[in-house]
Design an enzyme around this catalytic site. Structure first.
Site, PDB file in Angstrom:
ATOM      1  N   HIS A 479      22.390 -27.351  59.586  1.00 24.81           N
ATOM      2  CA  HIS A 479      22.879 -28.446  59.315  1.00 24.81           C
ATOM      3  C   HIS A 479      23.799 -28.953  60.848  1.00 24.81           C
ATOM      4  CE1 HIS A 479      25.962 -30.732  56.832  1.00 24.81           C
ATOM      5  NE2 HIS A 479      26.865 -30.760  58.166  1.00 24.81           N
ATOM      6  N   GLU A 480      24.021 -27.986  61.690  1.00 22.38           N
ATOM      7  CA  GLU A 480      25.083 -28.245  62.682  1.00 22.38           C
ATOM      8  C   GLU A 480      23.839 -29.339  63.887  1.00 22.38           C
ATOM      9  OE1 GLU A 480      27.442 -28.306  62.446  1.00 22.38           O
ATOM     10  OE2 GLU A 480      27.596 -26.149  61.199  1.00 22.38           O
ATOM     11  N   HIS A 483      23.727 -32.706  63.354  1.00 22.80           N
ATOM     12  CA  HIS A 483      24.261 -33.273  63.920  1.00 22.80           C
ATOM     13  C   HIS A 483      23.972 -33.820  65.411  1.00 22.80           C
ATOM     14  CE1 HIS A 483      27.815 -33.465  60.663  1.00 22.80           C
ATOM     15  NE2 HIS A 483      27.617 -32.260  60.284  1.00 22.80           N
ATOM     16  N   GLU A 502      28.310 -36.525  58.116  1.00 18.48           N
ATOM     17  CA  GLU A 502      27.651 -35.593  57.377  1.00 18.48           C
ATOM     18  C   GLU A 502      26.886 -35.670  56.383  1.00 18.48           C
ATOM     19  OE1 GLU A 502      29.125 -32.209  57.824  1.00 18.48           O
ATOM     20  OE2 GLU A 502      30.344 -32.836  59.051  1.00 18.48           O
TER      21      GLU A 502
END
Ligand SMILES: [Zn+2]
Length: 854
Positions: A479-480, A483, A502
């Site tokens: 997830h990170e 980003h 998000e």
């Protein structure tokens, strides 16, 4: 009437007048002192005047490279830029005690976006202070306004960049004979617009200019939210000094950084995604439109490690005894709110045995002049972009380091270290070029209020991801990593469009993780469908319990860029609805009120930007995720991801709006494949509607086939049967065989069991034993704690207590559950845990919990 801005209020004002002047580069020179909990030093800001960025707003398709270069060639004695905005209008408006100018209908450059045409609602910021101050010293002076809070500003001065030896090479005149303000500004102008292939020289000049002598102090004033700087006689942004130095120090109570101790008990300080961003760390321009580069030299005692958003893997330089210095820089312009720093006694974690594939990745691939050439034209402002560097585009695994307190070494080696290369590589296979050249990962102190946070070149992970097997750690890391593309390299232009980062990161996390695990297509699909089931439950939950106007994706109140970096609130971290609804009544937010209005000067207000509960809403993550999943399914994964790579190639380095994505998506799909999709439909059904989007409702009602979820249902039935069984037939329990379940299946199982009215202690005990729940990851344990609380399973209260202390990244929902039960023993547990942790606890969380408890 003058509205006094109060930090305890909900709205976060953004004061910087970015429409008049823009910071292009920051040079920070700081000392970190743990004794006094103060960071002090200087910051030098290099400006470009005018509002060039406004021309880029909207789709930002026009490259501005040529424009900036041409505009800045020396044409003495003309000013190097003619600002589009008439700064005199600004000055006079300032005098007339109205800081936000309502240029109704003017400069609605985005055109297509409804959020931009409501100027009259602008920020409502006003301050009589400017009036009084300017009155004494010549009211026509240009006022530089920087976002700033809780800083002691000691001195502001103009920097004599003309005094830097060799700087005349930047100008056309061979020798600098007459040094004037104009000449100095022209030097800065030339410096900030040096072509990308001269980035190294540029950084060097910035560093040397930052150390040049001062040439005159500037007048300054501070108030709660800003630092205002003036130079007598400088009436426009163009006349204002383009290089200034501010000497300042932070305050221990400043809210941009947290002074705390790590898991080994040693002091540390770090930015933890404060709602006020970095303005209590350094004076800056916070709005995302103010994209800048930076470099920083930070000194601390030699036992400390300094990590920062920087593209170089800095190593310490020993200074005088017991002190060392770290230098970092970035060459890609980014919002100042994404700058992140962490200083502590962390240890670099290395794999037990050095694996060879890591060695290959260690070859540094920072942009160098030699291998820098254009592969394609990028749409962003000029910088040494990795997308244009052939060797960077093929690099699957970027160089990375992992830091943690030494006591977590074993946990890091067991899980995290082995996951980084496959997750980075998976991301590259899905999206292509890594936008950032390297990565540091830090296991942050236990009070970090989230499972992870992504910033340029640095990812913070909570210690909670290190528990259980590698599933939670892997998904959070993915997830990170996502980003880096969505949230950092491509940011939301509008404060209210958090779903753009998000939603994408949540959708991509599943895709990356399936690739990292090397699942076959069927397995991957099954796991992703299981995740969708879990998120669907969550979305229904939230929609049922949050007020309608909070559910509109596009106008939601939670601006991601307000946090320093991208804060990810764990999908399971549910809001305590009862508490939330109670506090909402006090917000008195008019319907349809929108956020993120930008005034003519560039100042604005982020509605509820300081509301401590704002972070607990997840509707926007979930709806954004389901929209992207819906699109990928409609178009087919191959078409969708091929498009996504193209989209990244077009928009990296830029700020976007929802329609930039949707328009390009539909333009790239052949007519026959669009299946009635249109930008308008998508806006209507997904972005502007409250509740569950119709297409999603239809899809879920049709009943998605998910073998993994079915398997869970079978197990749930077994447990329910067992729970009903009378106690005396105990021996038959042992005959019951329970399937081994994946972590996400366990979560689903426990969620189903949470719907049961009663579960007896015997069942709970067997449940814990069957799945060894206390040794599972934090997601599973969170559900386990919910069950314990719901069924008052006193024997396991210690598990709840442990969770509240060790998993603060997820813990605050449970405080609510403990309190609303009105059970004195449970309330005691809550109070006791809060007593133990409140000193260290994240400020916003502590505030919310304190209100629940007392
Ligand atoms: Zn590029």
């Amino acid at each position: 009437m003058d509205t006094k801005l109060d930090p305890s209020r909900d709205d976060l004002p953004l004061m910087a007048n970015t429409s008049h002047i823009l910071v292009k580069h920051y040079v920070l020179d700081l000392d970190v002192d743990f004794e006094s909990q103060i960071i002090e030093g200087t910051i030098v800001l290099f400006f470009e005047s005018g509002n060039r960025f406004q021309k880029q707003s909207g789709s930002t398709k026009e490259p501005c490279r040529s424009e900036s270069n041409e505009a800045c060639r020396f044409r003495m004695p003309e000013p190097c830029h003619s600002p589009v905005t008439d700064t005199r209008t600004f000055s006079s408006k300032t005098r007339s005690n109205d800081f936000t100018i309502c240029g109704k209908g003017e400069k609605d450059t985005s055109g297509k976006d409804g959020n931009h045409d409501n100027w009259e609602q602008a920020s409502g910021i006003s301050s009589s202070k400017y009036c009084c101050d300017t009155g004494n010293h010549g009211s026509e002076d240009f006022l530089l306004v920087l976002d700033c809070c809780d800083l002691s500003v000691l001195k502001v001065e103009e920097v004599d960049v003309a005094a830097v030896p060799g700087i005349e090479k930047l100008t056309r005149s061979p020798k600098l004979t007459v040094v004037s303000e104009e000449l100095r500004n022209q030097i800065v102008c030339e410096l900030v617009t040096l072509p990308a292939d001269r980035w190294r020289e540029q950084l060097d000049y910035y560093a040397r200019c930052s150390q040049a002598p001062g040439c005159g102090e500037l007048l300054f004033d501070t108030d709660t939210w800003s630092l205002q700087i003036r130079k007598t006689g400088a009436q426009t942004a163009t006349d204002f000094p383009h290089a200034i130095r501010i000497r300042y120090s932070t305050k221990p109570q400043g809210r941009s950084v947290t002074w705390t101790s790590d898991q080994s008990g040693r002091p540390c300080v770090y930015t933890m995604g404060s709602p006020i961003n970095n303005r209590a760390l350094f004076p800056c321009q916070e709005p995302p439109v103010a994209m800048s580069t930076w470099q920083a030299t930070v000194r601390a005692a030699a036992s400390f490690v300094v990590l920062m958003s920087g593209e170089n893997s800095a190593k310490p330089t020993q200074l005088r005894e017991g002190c060392s210095s770290w230098h970092y820089y970035v060459t890609m312009p980014m919002p100042a709110s994404t700058f992140t720093i962490a200083v502590g006694s962390w240890t670099e974690m290395k794999p037990e045995t050095c694996s060879s594939n890591d060695l290959a990745a260690e070859r540094s691939l920072s942009p160098s002049e030699a291998d820098f050439r254009y592969v394609g034209i990028c749409g962003h402002m000029e910088y040494p972009c990795r997308f244009q560097n052939p060797s960077a585009t093929t690099q699957e695994i970027i160089p990375h380091r992992v830091f943690a307190p030494v006591c977590l070494k074993a946990a890091c080696q067991e899980t995290l270290l082995q996951l980084v290369p496959p997750c980075l590589s998976a991301a590259h296979r899905v999206l292509g070029t890594h936008p950032f050249s390297r990565l540091d990962i830090l296991i942050v102190p236990g009070n970090f209020p989230s499972l992870g946070m992504a910033s340029p070149h640095i990812i913070f992970l909570s210690q909670s991801v290190l528990t259980g097997n590698s599933h939670l750690c892997g998904t959070r890391l993915c997830h990170e990593i996502a980003h880096a593309w969505f949230g950092l390299a491509i940011g939301a232009r509008d404060w209210t469009e958090e779903w753009l980062s998000e939603g994408f990161a949540t959708h991509l996390e599943d895709v990356f993780w399936a690739k990292a695990q090397q699942l076959d297509p069927h397995e991957a699909q099954e796991q992703q469908e299981l995740k969708a089931c879990l998120r669907w439950c969550r979305l229904q939950d939230e929609v049922r319990n949050s007020p309608e106007e909070m559910q509109v994706l596009r106008n939601l109140l939670v601006p991601c860029l307000v946090s320093a970096g991208i804060m990810y609130w764990n999908i399971q971290q549910r809001l305590n609805q009862r508490f939330w609804l109670g506090s909402l009544n006090t917000l008195q937010r008019p319907n349809k009120e929108k956020t993120g209005h930008v005034s003519d000067s560039g100042s604005s207000v982020v509605k509820h930007g300081l509301n401590p509960e704002k972070v607990f809403m997840q509707v926007h993550y979930l709806k954004g995720y389901f929209l992207l999943r819906f699109l990928a399914q409609r178009l087919g994964d191959d078409t969708y991801f091929a498009f996504l790579r193209k989209f990244v190639h077009t928009f990296h380095g830029q700020l976007i709006l929802s329609q930039d994505f949707l328009q390009m998506l539909l333009e790239n799909i052949p007519e026959e494949k669009r299946l009635e999709l249109s930008v308008e439909n998508i806006f209507r059904d997904w972005l502007e509607s409250s509740g569950i989007p119709q297409p999603l409702q239809r899809e879920r009602q049709a009943g998605a086939e998910c073998g993994l979820a079915r398997q869970v249902s079978v197990e749930v039935e077994k447990w329910i049967r067992m729970n009903r069984r009378p106690r005396k037939r105990k021996r038959r329990e042992t005959e019951q065989v329970f399937e081994k379940l994946l972590p996400d299946q366990l979560v689903l199982l426990l969620e189903h069991l949470l719907e049961q009215k009663t579960l007896n202690p015997r069942t709970l005990q067997s449940l814990e034993r069957a799945y060894r729940l206390t040794q599972q990851d934090a997601e599973v344990r969170h559900r386990w704690c919910e069950l314990i609380i719901k069924h008052k399973y006193t024997k396991a209260y210690k598990d709840v207590e442990r969770f509240l202390q060790e998993d603060q990244a997820m813990g605050i929902y449970l405080y609510g559950e403990l309190m609303v039960s009105e059970d004195s023993r449970q309330q005691q547990v809550a109070r006791r845990c809060f007593e133990l942790t409140k000193e260290q606890m994240d400020r916003s969380s502590a505030q919310v919990v304190a209100e629940m408890l007392f």
